[in-house]
Enzyme design. Sequence first.
Site, PDB file in Angstrom:
ATOM      1  N   HIS A 177       0.780  -1.195  -0.071  1.00  0.00           N
ATOM      2  CA  HIS A 177      -0.032  -0.095  -0.049  1.00  0.00           C
ATOM      3  C   HIS A 177       0.906   1.144   0.077  1.00  0.00           C
ATOM      4  O   HIS A 177       2.079   1.083  -0.102  1.00  0.00           O
ATOM      5  CB  HIS A 177      -0.938   0.079   1.135  1.00  0.00           C
ATOM      6  CG  HIS A 177      -0.203  -0.258   2.417  1.00  0.00           C
ATOM      7  ND1 HIS A 177       0.505   1.040   3.204  1.00  0.00           N
ATOM      8  CD2 HIS A 177      -0.441  -1.175   3.530  1.00  0.00           C
ATOM      9  CE1 HIS A 177       0.967   0.643   4.224  1.00  0.00           C
ATOM     10  NE2 HIS A 177       0.280  -0.579   4.471  1.00  0.00           N
ATOM     11  N   HIS A 212      -4.347  -1.720  15.463  1.00  0.00           N
ATOM     12  CA  HIS A 212      -5.194  -2.677  14.845  1.00  0.00           C
ATOM     13  C   HIS A 212      -6.443  -3.089  15.036  1.00  0.00           C
ATOM     14  O   HIS A 212      -7.080  -3.897  14.602  1.00  0.00           O
ATOM     15  CB  HIS A 212      -4.210  -4.174  14.707  1.00  0.00           C
ATOM     16  CG  HIS A 212      -2.934  -4.079  14.215  1.00  0.00           C
ATOM     17  ND1 HIS A 212      -1.727  -3.520  15.216  1.00  0.00           N
ATOM     18  CD2 HIS A 212      -2.279  -4.030  13.071  1.00  0.00           C
ATOM     19  CE1 HIS A 212      -0.753  -3.342  14.202  1.00  0.00           C
ATOM     20  NE2 HIS A 212      -1.088  -3.672  13.023  1.00  0.00           N
ATOM     21  N   HIS A 259       3.712   1.552   2.558  1.00  0.00           N
ATOM     22  CA  HIS A 259       5.292   0.879   1.737  1.00  0.00           C
ATOM     23  C   HIS A 259       5.829   1.730   0.747  1.00  0.00           C
ATOM     24  O   HIS A 259       7.101   1.574   0.533  1.00  0.00           O
ATOM     25  CB  HIS A 259       4.684  -0.387   1.128  1.00  0.00           C
ATOM     26  CG  HIS A 259       3.941  -1.489   2.198  1.00  0.00           C
ATOM     27  ND1 HIS A 259       2.875  -2.155   1.826  1.00  0.00           N
ATOM     28  CD2 HIS A 259       4.135  -1.696   3.505  1.00  0.00           C
ATOM     29  CE1 HIS A 259       2.498  -2.800   3.138  1.00  0.00           C
ATOM     30  NE2 HIS A 259       3.334  -2.586   4.157  1.00  0.00           N
ATOM     31  N   LYS A 298     -10.955   0.539   4.183  1.00  0.00           N
ATOM     32  CA  LYS A 298     -11.815  -0.130   3.124  1.00  0.00           C
ATOM     33  C   LYS A 298     -13.044   0.354   3.406  1.00  0.00           C
ATOM     34  O   LYS A 298     -13.813   0.922   2.531  1.00  0.00           O
ATOM     35  CB  LYS A 298     -11.616  -1.474   2.906  1.00  0.00           C
ATOM     36  CG  LYS A 298     -10.378  -2.045   2.290  1.00  0.00           C
ATOM     37  CD  LYS A 298     -10.561  -3.387   1.615  1.00  0.00           C
ATOM     38  CE  LYS A 298      -9.110  -3.923   1.360  1.00  0.00           C
ATOM     39  NZ  LYS A 298      -8.767  -5.199   2.093  1.00  0.00           N
ATOM     40  N   CYS A 317       0.265  -6.501  15.740  1.00  0.00           N
ATOM     41  CA  CYS A 317       1.947  -5.530  15.969  1.00  0.00           C
ATOM     42  C   CYS A 317       2.911  -6.751  15.973  1.00  0.00           C
ATOM     43  O   CYS A 317       3.916  -6.495  15.976  1.00  0.00           O
ATOM     44  CB  CYS A 317       2.006  -4.755  17.225  1.00  0.00           C
ATOM     45  SG  CYS A 317       0.839  -3.710  17.475  1.00  0.00           S
ATOM     46  N   CYS A 340      -6.203  -2.978  20.583  1.00  0.00           N
ATOM     47  CA  CYS A 340      -4.736  -2.452  20.081  1.00  0.00           C
ATOM     48  C   CYS A 340      -5.277  -1.367  19.086  1.00  0.00           C
ATOM     49  O   CYS A 340      -5.941  -1.417  18.221  1.00  0.00           O
ATOM     50  CB  CYS A 340      -3.960  -3.307  19.310  1.00  0.00           C
ATOM     51  SG  CYS A 340      -2.967  -2.539  18.215  1.00  0.00           S
ATOM     52  N   CYS A 386      -0.308  -9.122  20.957  1.00  0.00           N
ATOM     53  CA  CYS A 386      -1.140  -8.493  19.593  1.00  0.00           C
ATOM     54  C   CYS A 386      -0.589  -9.078  18.346  1.00  0.00           C
ATOM     55  O   CYS A 386       0.547  -8.737  18.082  1.00  0.00           O
ATOM     56  CB  CYS A 386      -1.004  -6.822  19.600  1.00  0.00           C
ATOM     57  SG  CYS A 386      -1.879  -6.318  18.065  1.00  0.00           S
ATOM     58  N   LYS A 442      -6.920   7.816   8.498  1.00  0.00           N
ATOM     59  CA  LYS A 442      -6.276   6.409   8.268  1.00  0.00           C
ATOM     60  C   LYS A 442      -7.143   5.928   7.011  1.00  0.00           C
ATOM     61  O   LYS A 442      -8.393   5.877   7.077  1.00  0.00           O
ATOM     62  CB  LYS A 442      -6.517   5.499   9.571  1.00  0.00           C
ATOM     63  CG  LYS A 442      -5.461   4.342   9.337  1.00  0.00           C
ATOM     64  CD  LYS A 442      -5.607   3.473  10.695  1.00  0.00           C
ATOM     65  CE  LYS A 442      -4.774   2.299  10.600  1.00  0.00           C
ATOM     66  NZ  LYS A 442      -4.739   1.376  11.659  1.00  0.00           N
TER      67      LYS A 442
HETATM   68  N1  MSP Z   1       7.486  -6.199   9.144  1.00  0.00           N
HETATM   69  C1  MSP Z   1       7.457  -5.325  10.099  1.00  0.00           C
HETATM   70  C2  MSP Z   1       8.829  -4.453   9.968  1.00  0.00           C
HETATM   71  C3  MSP Z   1       9.939  -5.311  10.219  1.00  0.00           C
HETATM   72  S1  MSP Z   1      11.486  -4.223  10.001  1.00  0.00           S
HETATM   73  C4  MSP Z   1      12.755  -5.290  10.675  1.00  0.00           C
HETATM   74  C5  MSP Z   1       6.509  -4.171   9.569  1.00  0.00           C
HETATM   75  N2  MSP Z   1       5.959  -4.607   8.405  1.00  0.00           N
HETATM   76  S2  MSP Z   1       4.548  -3.496   8.017  1.00  0.00           S
HETATM   77  O1  MSP Z   1       4.429  -4.260   6.442  1.00  0.00           O
HETATM   78  O2  MSP Z   1       3.453  -3.820   8.552  1.00  0.00           O
HETATM   79  O3  MSP Z   1       5.132  -2.056   7.824  1.00  0.00           O
HETATM   80  C6  MSP Z   1       6.331  -1.654   6.961  1.00  0.00           C
HETATM   81  C7  MSP Z   1       6.308  -0.270   6.992  1.00  0.00           C
HETATM   82  O4  MSP Z   1       5.275   0.511   6.638  1.00  0.00           O
HETATM   83  C8  MSP Z   1       6.657   0.457   8.613  1.00  0.00           C
HETATM   84  O5  MSP Z   1       7.626   1.133   8.550  1.00  0.00           O
HETATM   85  C9  MSP Z   1       5.209   1.168   8.631  1.00  0.00           C
HETATM   86  O6  MSP Z   1       5.355   2.197   9.537  1.00  0.00           O
HETATM   87  C10 MSP Z   1       4.979   1.585   7.496  1.00  0.00           C
HETATM   88  N3  MSP Z   1       3.634   1.913   7.009  1.00  0.00           N
HETATM   89  C11 MSP Z   1       2.426   1.318   7.105  1.00  0.00           C
HETATM   90  N4  MSP Z   1       1.472   1.998   7.042  1.00  0.00           N
HETATM   91  C12 MSP Z   1       1.751   3.084   6.786  1.00  0.00           C
HETATM   92  C13 MSP Z   1       0.997   4.462   6.380  1.00  0.00           C
HETATM   93  N5  MSP Z   1      -0.304   4.590   6.249  1.00  0.00           N
HETATM   94  N6  MSP Z   1       1.985   5.600   6.178  1.00  0.00           N
HETATM   95  C14 MSP Z   1       3.456   5.327   6.201  1.00  0.00           C
HETATM   96  N7  MSP Z   1       3.878   4.302   6.397  1.00  0.00           N
HETATM   97  C15 MSP Z   1       3.161   3.299   7.108  1.00  0.00           C
HETATM   98  O7  MSP Z   1       5.914  -3.264  10.379  1.00  0.00           O
END
Ligand code: MSP
Length: 474
Positions: free
Chosen positions: A21, A150, A24, A301, A133, A147, A130, A298
């Site tokens: 998304h 989530h 990422h 959907k 998380c 949480c 959780c 945030k």
């Molecule tokens: N797998 C763990 C990270 C492990 S690092 C050793 C994780 N994964 S995640 O897929 O949930 O999130 C990855 C990254 O995406 C995190 O840095 C998180 O902050 C970021 N984001 C997830 N949703 C986000 C937004 N809506 N906006 C910006 N970044 C956010 O956490």
Amino acid sequence: MITQKTFYITSPIFYPNAVPHMGHAYTTLLCDILARYHRLVGFETYFLTGTDEHTEKVVKAALSAGQEPHAYLEDVVTRFKELYVHLDISYDQFIRTSDQAAHWPGVIEMWKRLTSAGDIYKSTYTGLYCAGCEAFVTEKDLVDGKCPDHGIEPEQLKEENYFFRLSKYTRPIKEKIISGELRIVPGTRKNEILALLNGGLQDVSFSRPKEKMTWGIPVPCDETQTMYIWMDALTNYITALGFGRGEEKMYFWPGMHVLGKDILRFHAAFWPGMLLSAGLPLPKTLLVHGFITSGGKKMSKTLGNVIDPEELLAEYGTDAVRYFLARHISPFEDGDITREGFKDAYNAGLANGLGNLASRIMQLAQTHLTGPVKLEWKPYPKEFTEAMENFEINKAAEYVWSRISALDHKITETAPFKVIKTDTMRGSELIANLVHELAAIDLMLEPILPATSKKIIEAIMANKKPENLFPRKD
Ligand code: MSP
């Protein structure tokens, strides 16, 4: 002997339980811009990204998709890699924590080092977990029993686990953060973690019983336990460099990590604690960004405000998405994106801004100059390098766009199209100056909009008007 300066940058590794998304895309783009910038200014650069696969969420997601985890993972990992192609992400390695050859030996080595340091012990964990998380949480982390990140109720656990003696490292971690040896940017996040450290760190459970965590790396010497996902995941930052299997690229360590604010404490407490225990240097920098919201909320959907990066990429193209995220989202705060806002920013900054400027100047050059201008290399201006070195990507972009509008005004002010009618020499000189300034701007665009920057420099070198770079959108 020449020792080249090195720059190592990592994105978080992503949970592949859903398709990528905007969050990422953002975190990875920040890394990409910084990696490209450092390559350009002469650092030997290494950029790591990947997926964090040992989560029960993957098993569940695979089950509900009617797929076996490995097959399911292949599909999602492909989606991540496709997004990176569409976003022009110049990563050097994509690590997957399920990779038993690349990742597991280093994690096992890390476990052994923590054990030899006397920092692993067996105990009973009683408390909450959780699954969202993937973290052990306490009542005070919850809002209405759920949480807040989530929206789910954590599970109540009572189980025999191995613990990591993180409490022992509270002081050294704090000292290194205060001294700046471990730099945390922005300052608000540094203060947040210092407040946590002031309360003292608790030991953390570093394994789960195998029947509860079926999917993961087994604890060495105890097959009944699986390593805790964060222990496994954080270690990726060095397993990718060959830790535990030859150390081929370990000369890049320590480097910098880019991460979202929700995973700060794992990176600023767990990870430094592990590294200290293992006798390894701490990361140099943590760049902690905010969250991307849509219309101030945030993305969800249910609210119908989810903006899919692939959809925007297909409609507007790679550099339009890079432009918006780089210039209009601050890496230090939460940022907002809406379809309307995106279109307006695109039309203003790219169609009427950069695209129009490049086309006006090169139209003049193609018509009036006898051949391409001779390009001279000039160092980046201080405003630009300072912003980049402070990781203020949006400020760096803002500076570039201030130069773009200044150049636009210069065309109007100097009016070379009029001058050339009466004074060819002077007119050509004015036009050549405009081209030089466009080239200087283009060099700053290279880490931000690499494909556009290439098209513009090619047009300059061929003394030709470029194709319509950014058609207006209505
Ligand atoms: N797998 C763990 C990270 C492990 S690092 C050793 C994780 N994964 S995640 O897929 O949930 O999130 C990855 C990254 O995406 C995190 O840095 C998180 O902050 C970021 N984001 C997830 N949703 C986000 C937004 N809506 N906006 C910006 N970044 C956010 O956490």
